[in-house]
Design an enzyme around this catalytic site. Structure first.
Site, mmCIF file in Angstrom:
data_model
loop_
_atom_site.group_PDB
_atom_site.id
_atom_site.type_symbol
_atom_site.label_atom_id
_atom_site.label_comp_id
_atom_site.label_asym_id
_atom_site.label_seq_id
_atom_site.Cartn_x
_atom_site.Cartn_y
_atom_site.Cartn_z
ATOM 1 C CG HIS A 142 13.540 33.908 44.885
ATOM 2 N ND1 HIS A 142 13.124 33.764 46.190
ATOM 3 C CD2 HIS A 142 14.679 34.650 44.941
ATOM 4 C CE1 HIS A 142 13.977 34.373 46.998
ATOM 5 N NE2 HIS A 142 14.924 34.918 46.259
ATOM 6 C CB CYS A 143 7.871 34.743 45.943
ATOM 7 S SG CYS A 143 7.003 33.263 45.394
ATOM 8 C CD GLN A 144 9.439 31.790 52.281
ATOM 9 O OE1 GLN A 144 10.164 32.760 52.026
ATOM 10 N NE2 GLN A 144 9.796 30.841 53.128
#
Ligand code: FAD
Length: 545
Positions: free
Chosen positions: A500-502
């Site tokens: 996951h990222c932002q």
């Protein structure tokens, strides 16, 4: 031909004026129980807040309308019964009762606010009519400093905002764990944040039982004291007259009509909030109390009467509401509703900026799209943001009306300059994500699935920078920044990896890299932001349960 219309606002007056344009010969009578016809009910909250300072701006000149369209408009005339056999109405006005014959009857009575029981110790107002608005303004001008708004639907939210504008301390009490049932929980979180940031005291799980001794009393016995109470608990279609006349009423409580607005009696047509609509997603009965449909269907009634009709399109429920600095735009079904109906669907979250990020004033739009995986049809959309939500929901509504499917949204050629959009518009991006999911080049998991996946042994990898990770991370995540991933991928298991990222975009790239390096990998849809917003509402859910 004598056409009598009951209710002279959105649907009723649209029917009357269109009919006159089509038929100079018809006798058209409009009977309206209130004092005003064709008033701007959608503007009422904004006069309360002083945004629309002139009360008169909301009103139409009934005499002018009557003259221009040669209408027989009678305000303060309430229809109390319909004798279908004799084609006559019973009408009460000024304490007298009269009979009114019709050849064609149009029912456009709208919806009725559900009334909270009150002992009269404090002013309690709904906000449906000009009288309601005047009552609220009067209470504020008489010195009300505190208000409790009961109900977290769009009228409750608009009224709360406008009372804050007038300097009142506002408590908003809502029965469930979120405001606006047209949003899924993670999409409601920014709205809760916006309300709190503007001083609204939000109470969840606050089911009001009535108003007693100067306070709203909740089911658990808690009392919320106030100088003024706004009753925005909900509305119900005004179908009593139709029901008493033996007309069919649908399972939702709205008057049953066909696609040409005909009730079960061919001489009686009906439109607006009083009527049951056909839902665009499953063709089932639906109550959709919105001005666009009321106006359009009222206008179509005139076409039917004049013999020029076409069938009404099913209702998508496209809607937008402002909540302080945010716009909340929705259409179709929520994920919650799709799950409850057992209907297969795919979920997409994106968080693009409304225009090029480098151009001053860029702000984030949170977007959610629900898609039928088999047909690629859009089943629902939710957009929350400071700017640009209106344009995107309308593009989506137009695309759906034109039967443009989710993956084809990527191919829409939309206007672009940096201050207006992006070369890949947020709607195009939804199409790209839908296309990747359909093609199998992306696999995603949802924020609410994470706890289960982590229990099952999936490794959660945060591919944001160490600075972002330090500022707030999902419990149990390990940080391997995207740019280090190719070098460090051997540190990760071959199977069961969630990245996951932002907001989901770097996560998508990370997932592509890991997948091509032989890992079993999924991307967290919508990234940290969607997870954070979902968790925020889940905490209310737990508190309410
Ligand atoms: P109405 O416009 O409610 O008109 C019905 C009329 O029938 C009433 O004036 C009533 O007095 C009269 N009547 C009822 N019974 C009788 C009787 N027996 N005899 C004679 N007359 C009778 N929708 C949106 O899409 N966007 C918005 O931003 C929005 N904001 C809103 C804000 C507020 C505060 C309110 C109250 C509504 C808002 N709506 C909005 C909803 C929208 O106004 C309604 O969907 C629309 O007005 C419905 O039109 P209608 O003709 O069915 O009913």
């Amino acid at each position: 031909m004598r056409v009598v219309i009951v209710g002279g606002v959105a649907a009723g007056m649209s029917a009357a004026t269109r009919l006159r344009r089509l038929d100079e010969g018809a006798e058209i009578v409009v009977l309206e129980a209130g004092e005003h016809v064709s008033f701007a009910n959608c503007g009422l909250p904004y006069h309360v807040g002083g945004v629309i300072p002139e009360r008169a701006a909301l009103l139409r000149d009934a005499e002018g309308l009557a003259r221009r369209f040669r209408l027989d408009i009678r305000t303060r005339h309430r229809v109390t019964a319909v004798d279908r056999a004799a084609k006559r109405l019973r009408v009460e006005a000024d304490g007298a009762v009269a009979e009114e014959p019709y050849d064609v009857l149009v029912l456009a009575q709208g919806a009725e606010a559900e009334a909270l029981a009150s002992d009269g110790s404090v002013p309690v107002h709904a906000l449906r009519s000009v009288d309601d608005m005047d009552g609220i303004v009067g209470a504020v001008e008489a010195g009300a400093r505190t208000a409790v708004v009961v109900g977290g639907g769009y009228i409750g939210l608009e009224t709360a905002e406008n009372l804050v504008r007038r300097g009142l301390a506002v408590v908003l009490a809502t029965r469930g764990d979120q405001v606006l049932h047209t949003l899924d929980p993670e999409m409601a979180a920014p709205v809760h944040h916006e309300l709190a940031a503007n001083g609204v005291d939000l109470r969840f799980g606050a089911a009001a039982t009535g108003v007693e001794r100067g306070a709203v009393v909740l089911e658990d016995g808690e009392r919320l004291s106030a100088d003024l109470v706004i009753d925005a608990t909900g509305v119900a279609p005004r179908s009593d007259l139709a029901r008493a006349a033996g007309l069919d009423v649908g399972p939702t409580g709205g008057i049953a009509v066909d696609a040409r607005h005909r009730t079960s009696d061919p001489a009686i047509l009906a439109a607006g909030d009083a009527v049951e609509k056909r839902d665009a997603m499953d063709g089932g009965p639906a109550l959709v109390a919105l001005a666009g449909l009321a106006n359009r269907h009222g206008r179509s009634i005139a076409d039917v009467v004049a013999g020029e009709a076409e069938d009404a399109a099913p209702a998508l429920g496209t809607a937008i509401v402002q909540v302080f600095g945010l716009a909340v735009a929705t259409l179709g079904w929520t994920e919650r509703r799709l799950v409850a109906a057992g209907r297969a669907h795919r979920v997409l979250h994106t968080h693009p900026t409304q225009h090029a990020g480098y151009y001053p004033g860029a702000t984030v739009l949170s977007m959610k799209l629900l898609v039928d995986a088999a047909s690629d049809r859009v089943l629902g959309a939710q957009i929350v943001g400071r700017d640009g939500a209106d344009k995107r929901i309308d593009v989506l509504a137009t695309a759906i009306a034109g039967d443009i499917r989710a993956t084809a949204l990527s191919r829409l050629e939309l206007a672009y300059a940096p201050q207006f959009g992006s070369a890949k518009d947020p709607v195009n991006l939804l199409g790209y994500v839908a296309g990747n999911l359909a093609a199998g080049t992306a696999t995603t998991v949802q924020w609410h699935e994470l706890p289960r996946l982590q229990r099952e042994g999936w490794t959660l990898v945060d591919v944001r920078t160490p600075e972002e990770f330090a500022a707030g991370a999902i419990p149990g995540a390990v940080n391997v920044p995207l740019d280090d991933l190719r070098e460090r991928h051997a540190e990760l298991p071959a199977e069961r990896v969630v990245v996951h990222c932002q907001v989901g975009q770097r996560g998508s790239t990370a997932a592509r890299i890991l997948s091509q390096l032989g890992h079993e990998v999924a991307n967290l849809d919508g990234g940290y932001r969607t997870w954070r917003d979902g968790e925020a509402t889940r905490r209310h859910e737990e508190a309410v349960a």
